[in-house]
Design a protein around this motif. Structure first.
Motif, PDB file in Angstrom:
ATOM      1  N   VAL A  98       0.840  -1.195   0.000  1.00 24.89           N
ATOM      2  CA  VAL A  98       0.000   0.000   0.000  1.00 24.89           C
ATOM      3  C   VAL A  98       0.878   1.248   0.000  1.00 24.89           C
ATOM      4  CG1 VAL A  98      -1.830   1.241   1.216  1.00 24.89           C
ATOM      5  CG2 VAL A  98      -1.810  -1.264   1.216  1.00 24.89           C
ATOM      6  N   VAL A  99       1.935   1.228   0.775  1.00 24.37           N
ATOM      7  CA  VAL A  99       2.858   2.366   0.813  1.00 24.37           C
ATOM      8  C   VAL A  99       3.519   2.564  -0.547  1.00 24.37           C
ATOM      9  CG1 VAL A  99       5.039   3.190   1.781  1.00 24.37           C
ATOM     10  CG2 VAL A  99       3.296   2.213   3.290  1.00 24.37           C
ATOM     11  N   ARG A 100       3.942   1.477  -1.170  1.00 22.89           N
ATOM     12  CA  ARG A 100       4.587   1.602  -2.479  1.00 22.89           C
ATOM     13  C   ARG A 100       3.617   2.146  -3.522  1.00 22.89           C
ATOM     14  NH1 ARG A 100       6.921  -4.298  -1.514  1.00 22.89           N
ATOM     15  NH2 ARG A 100       8.704  -3.771  -0.186  1.00 22.89           N
ATOM     16  N   GLU A 101       2.362   1.709  -3.466  1.00 23.02           N
ATOM     17  CA  GLU A 101       1.387   2.242  -4.408  1.00 23.02           C
ATOM     18  C   GLU A 101       1.152   3.722  -4.161  1.00 23.02           C
ATOM     19  OE1 GLU A 101      -3.220   1.660  -5.952  1.00 23.02           O
ATOM     20  OE2 GLU A 101      -2.383   0.248  -4.496  1.00 23.02           O
ATOM     21  N   ALA A 102       1.083   4.117  -2.888  1.00 22.23           N
ATOM     22  CA  ALA A 102       0.882   5.535  -2.574  1.00 22.23           C
ATOM     23  C   ALA A 102       2.032   6.379  -3.112  1.00 22.23           C
ATOM     24  CB  ALA A 102       0.756   5.724  -1.060  1.00 22.23           C
ATOM     25  N   LEU A 103       3.259   5.935  -2.896  1.00 23.76           N
ATOM     26  CA  LEU A 103       4.411   6.694  -3.402  1.00 23.76           C
ATOM     27  C   LEU A 103       4.423   6.710  -4.925  1.00 23.76           C
ATOM     28  CD1 LEU A 103       7.244   5.580  -0.933  1.00 23.76           C
ATOM     29  CD2 LEU A 103       5.887   7.671  -0.897  1.00 23.76           C
ATOM     30  N   SER A 104       4.007   5.614  -5.546  1.00 23.71           N
ATOM     31  CA  SER A 104       3.945   5.591  -7.006  1.00 23.71           C
ATOM     32  C   SER A 104       2.932   6.601  -7.530  1.00 23.71           C
ATOM     33  CB  SER A 104       3.568   4.184  -7.492  1.00 23.71           C
ATOM     34  OG  SER A 104       4.572   3.248  -7.160  1.00 23.71           O
ATOM     35  N   ARG A 105       1.884   6.868  -6.748  1.00 23.40           N
ATOM     36  CA  ARG A 105       0.905   7.871  -7.140  1.00 23.40           C
ATOM     37  C   ARG A 105       1.406   9.286  -6.886  1.00 23.40           C
ATOM     38  NH1 ARG A 105      -4.585   6.613  -7.526  1.00 23.40           N
ATOM     39  NH2 ARG A 105      -4.989   4.390  -7.730  1.00 23.40           N
ATOM     40  N   LEU A 106       2.167   9.461  -5.823  1.00 23.46           N
ATOM     41  CA  LEU A 106       2.661  10.794  -5.470  1.00 23.46           C
ATOM     42  C   LEU A 106       3.844  11.231  -6.335  1.00 23.46           C
ATOM     43  CD1 LEU A 106       2.535  10.448  -1.577  1.00 23.46           C
ATOM     44  CD2 LEU A 106       1.024  11.871  -2.981  1.00 23.46           C
TER      45      LEU A 106
ATOM     46  N   VAL B 265      11.613   9.578 -10.929  1.00 31.45           N
ATOM     47  CA  VAL B 265      11.145   8.311 -10.360  1.00 31.45           C
ATOM     48  C   VAL B 265       9.896   7.824 -11.096  1.00 31.45           C
ATOM     49  CG1 VAL B 265      10.173   7.196  -8.322  1.00 31.45           C
ATOM     50  CG2 VAL B 265      12.147   8.710  -8.090  1.00 31.45           C
ATOM     51  N   ARG B 266       9.992   6.641 -11.650  1.00 38.67           N
ATOM     52  CA  ARG B 266       8.855   6.001 -12.319  1.00 38.67           C
ATOM     53  C   ARG B 266       8.482   4.663 -11.687  1.00 38.67           C
ATOM     54  NH1 ARG B 266       9.225  10.364 -13.894  1.00 38.67           N
ATOM     55  NH2 ARG B 266       8.971  11.231 -16.001  1.00 38.67           N
ATOM     56  N   GLU B 267       9.364   4.103 -10.882  1.00 40.05           N
ATOM     57  CA  GLU B 267       9.119   2.819 -10.238  1.00 40.05           C
ATOM     58  C   GLU B 267       9.438   2.922  -8.746  1.00 40.05           C
ATOM     59  OE1 GLU B 267       8.019  -0.062 -11.512  1.00 40.05           O
ATOM     60  OE2 GLU B 267       7.914   0.610 -13.609  1.00 40.05           O
ATOM     61  N   VAL B 268       8.573   2.336  -7.921  1.00 35.26           N
ATOM     62  CA  VAL B 268       8.834   2.232  -6.489  1.00 35.26           C
ATOM     63  C   VAL B 268       8.634   0.778  -6.088  1.00 35.26           C
ATOM     64  CG1 VAL B 268       8.177   2.958  -4.167  1.00 35.26           C
ATOM     65  CG2 VAL B 268       8.059   4.602  -6.058  1.00 35.26           C
TER      66      VAL B 268
ATOM     67  N   ARG C 249      -0.060  12.098   4.394  1.00 33.84           N
ATOM     68  CA  ARG C 249       0.496  12.256   3.053  1.00 33.84           C
ATOM     69  C   ARG C 249       0.195  11.055   2.181  1.00 33.84           C
ATOM     70  NH1 ARG C 249       0.998  14.378  -1.005  1.00 33.84           N
ATOM     71  NH2 ARG C 249       2.883  15.100  -2.069  1.00 33.84           N
ATOM     72  N   LEU C 250       0.248   9.868   2.756  1.00 35.44           N
ATOM     73  CA  LEU C 250      -0.034   8.668   1.966  1.00 35.44           C
ATOM     74  C   LEU C 250      -1.478   8.653   1.485  1.00 35.44           C
ATOM     75  CD1 LEU C 250       1.772   5.892   4.063  1.00 35.44           C
ATOM     76  CD2 LEU C 250       2.645   7.110   2.058  1.00 35.44           C
ATOM     77  N   VAL C 251      -2.420   8.955   2.382  1.00 39.13           N
ATOM     78  CA  VAL C 251      -3.835   8.926   2.006  1.00 39.13           C
ATOM     79  C   VAL C 251      -4.123   9.978   0.920  1.00 39.13           C
ATOM     80  CG1 VAL C 251      -6.178   9.329   2.851  1.00 39.13           C
ATOM     81  CG2 VAL C 251      -4.589   7.958   4.186  1.00 39.13           C
ATOM     82  N   GLU C 252      -3.401  11.100   0.952  1.00 38.62           N
ATOM     83  CA  GLU C 252      -3.583  12.134  -0.076  1.00 38.62           C
ATOM     84  C   GLU C 252      -3.310  11.606  -1.467  1.00 38.62           C
ATOM     85  OE1 GLU C 252      -1.187  15.473   0.815  1.00 38.62           O
ATOM     86  OE2 GLU C 252      -2.276  16.006   2.648  1.00 38.62           O
TER      87      GLU C 252
END
Length: 479
Positions: free
Chosen positions: A368-376, A385-388, A472-475
């Motif tokens: 979930v964290v990786r998906e959030a960072l990939s969105r941010l 950055v294109r991959e997390v 920040r993640l939920v944003e």
């Protein structure tokens, strides 16, 4: 609108497709829409609400798995006859037809010529499963008859791999429909539905997987502990029965696939450990048997495959996990506990969940964290950055939670990071020192690589290039 929080955008998308039909924008008057999403995310409910609000006549047919095709067609025509379509009298004397070609042409004959309508075929993969030529028949009738009517044809399916393939090159329906994916409710939508703070909303998302039927049972502001205690006291609660129903639909006869999914759900991540657990320590499941099962589970989007992200290819060090957050929780804690819950011992199950929760959550939150960072990302700080992902060697020591790169495998590493999702302990100097040490093991990283951290309980150290908390993640999922 109760139980429909977060679906405003999807309803608007359906309305745009209907407007396309209403306004006659294309060279064909009709439009076909392929709507897919995993089971119990609310596809049928979404389309039902859309049809009810559309203001146009419609008919909905939901297929039954394993149904005799003569009975299926008879039920289909009966639903057309009883629908809100304006002129279905010509069907009144028809008790059955011998082919789907005839049934679909009968439908086309009663669709309005001068005003829009909606036709919904739900559980399309089951229709194809019951009649191997249905897919080609649908294409023929669409090309010759249905597409010439001002109709929005909505084709719904939960078999994600099959629905994706319907529009693929070489298949009968190639380039004949537009695609729409209905995801589970996002962490932001779960936060809105439950009224929880961001950190607790992320925990709620790990438990519910964003399934609307489960989320709507969560009382506003209710803690995770109270929600679980209440849900596990009821053997018919959506939290408990949704997993059984999902897997019964996915695996009506595939015992081996169901067994392997359970092994992955119990926490086994490597091929060898899965083989041992599925076959027994003395006689592990041979690769020739396990490989096709894992491929099938991945194709169904039930299992996800992670590879270590660095300057070196990592395909040989794959790790497997249950892709859906809700199923991950259900398999880990609830499946084996169903007999206890049915005997009225839900309190003991809830206590067992609490004992295992910290360690389970620590790993479950990482995707979930990786998906959030990939969105941010990318952003001004990390424009490339294109991959997390994460990184680990074959020995799993050390394991690095976060690696940000330009691609996979990477040409350059932008940052390395750590996730600490603990209730009270913030990310401190000791955690930073451990991250700095482990970074040196990542191929392509060095002592100058920027370090980032994600923490549920805040930060008490300096030296991080970026720090992310629950807010920040939920944003990342905010509209």
């Amino acid at each position: 609108m109760a139980g429909f929080v977060g679906r405003v955008a999807e309803l608007a998308a359906l309305e745009r497709h209907l407007a396309w039909v209403r306004e006659g924008r294309g060279d064909q008057r009709g439009r076909a829409l392929l709507l897919r999403g995993r089971r119990r995310v609310g596809k049928s409910r979404l389309v039902d609400v859309f049809c009810e609000r559309s203001g146009v006549p419609y008919v909905v047919h939901q297929a039954t798995r394993g149904e005799d095709q003569d009975r299926e067609r008879a039920r289909f025509l009966d639903e057309v006859l009883r629908s809100s379509l304006p002129d279905t009298d010509p069907l009144a004397g028809i008790t059955g037809v011998g082919s789907w070609d005839t049934a679909l042409r009968q439908l086309a004959a009663v669709l309005p010529d001068d005003s829009p309508s909606v036709v919904v075929l739900d559980e399309l993969p089951w229709l194809i499963e019951g009649d191997p030529v249905f897919e080609g028949t649908l294409q023929t009738v669409w090309d010759r008859v249905l597409s010439r009517k001002p109709v929005l044809l909505v084709l719904i399916g939960s078999d994600l791999a099959m629905m994706e393939q319907l529009g693929a090159y070489g298949r009968p329906f190639h380039q004949r429909g537009v695609e729409m994916v209905l995801p589970p409710l996002s962490p932001h939508e779960v936060m809105r539905m439950t009224g929880l703070a961001p950190a607790d909303a992320l925990d709620a998302h790990l438990v519910t997987g964003g399934l609307p039927l489960v989320c709507q049972e969560w009382r506003e502001g209710e803690s995770r502990v109270d929600f679980l205690a209440r849900s596990l006291d009821d053997p018919t609660s959506p939290l408990l029965v949704s997993g059984e129903r999902m897997l019964a639909a996915e695996f009506p006869a595939a015992v081996r696939a169901r067994q392997v999914l359970g092994v992955v759900g119990s926490g086994e991540r490597t091929f060898s450990r899965i083989a041992s657990a599925a076959g027994g320590e003395d006689r592990p499941l041979p690769p020739g048997s396990l490989n096709p099962v894992l491929r099938a589970l991945v194709d169904k989007r039930l299992v996800a495959v992670d590879t270590p992200l660095s300057l070196r290819p990592g395909d040989r060090d794959r790790r497997y996990r249950v892709a859906d957050s809700y199923l991950r929780f259900w398999l880990a804690f609830l499946e084996s506990a169903i007999p206890e819950i049915e005997r009225g011992r839900g309190r003991l199950v809830a206590e067992a969940v609490e004992r295992g929760w910290p360690s389970w959550r620590g790993r479950a939150v990482e995707p979930v964290v990786r998906e959030a960072l990939s969105r941010l990302l990318p952003d001004e700080r990390w424009p490339g950055v294109r991959e997390v992902g994460g990184w680990w060697p074959r020995t799993n020591n050390p394991e690095v939670d976060l690696v940000g790169t330009d691609r996979a495998p990477a040409r350059a590493i932008a940052f390395v990071g750590s996730v600490k999702w603990r209730e009270q302990r913030p990310f401190d100097q000791r955690a930073l020192a451990a991250l700095a040490r482990d970074t040196l093991a990542v191929p392509g990283a060095d002592g100058d690589t920027p370090l980032i951290a994600v923490s549920r309980a805040g930060f008490t150290t300096e030296g991080l290039a970026a720090a992310y908390g629950p807010e920040r993640l939920v944003e990342a999922w905010a509209p």
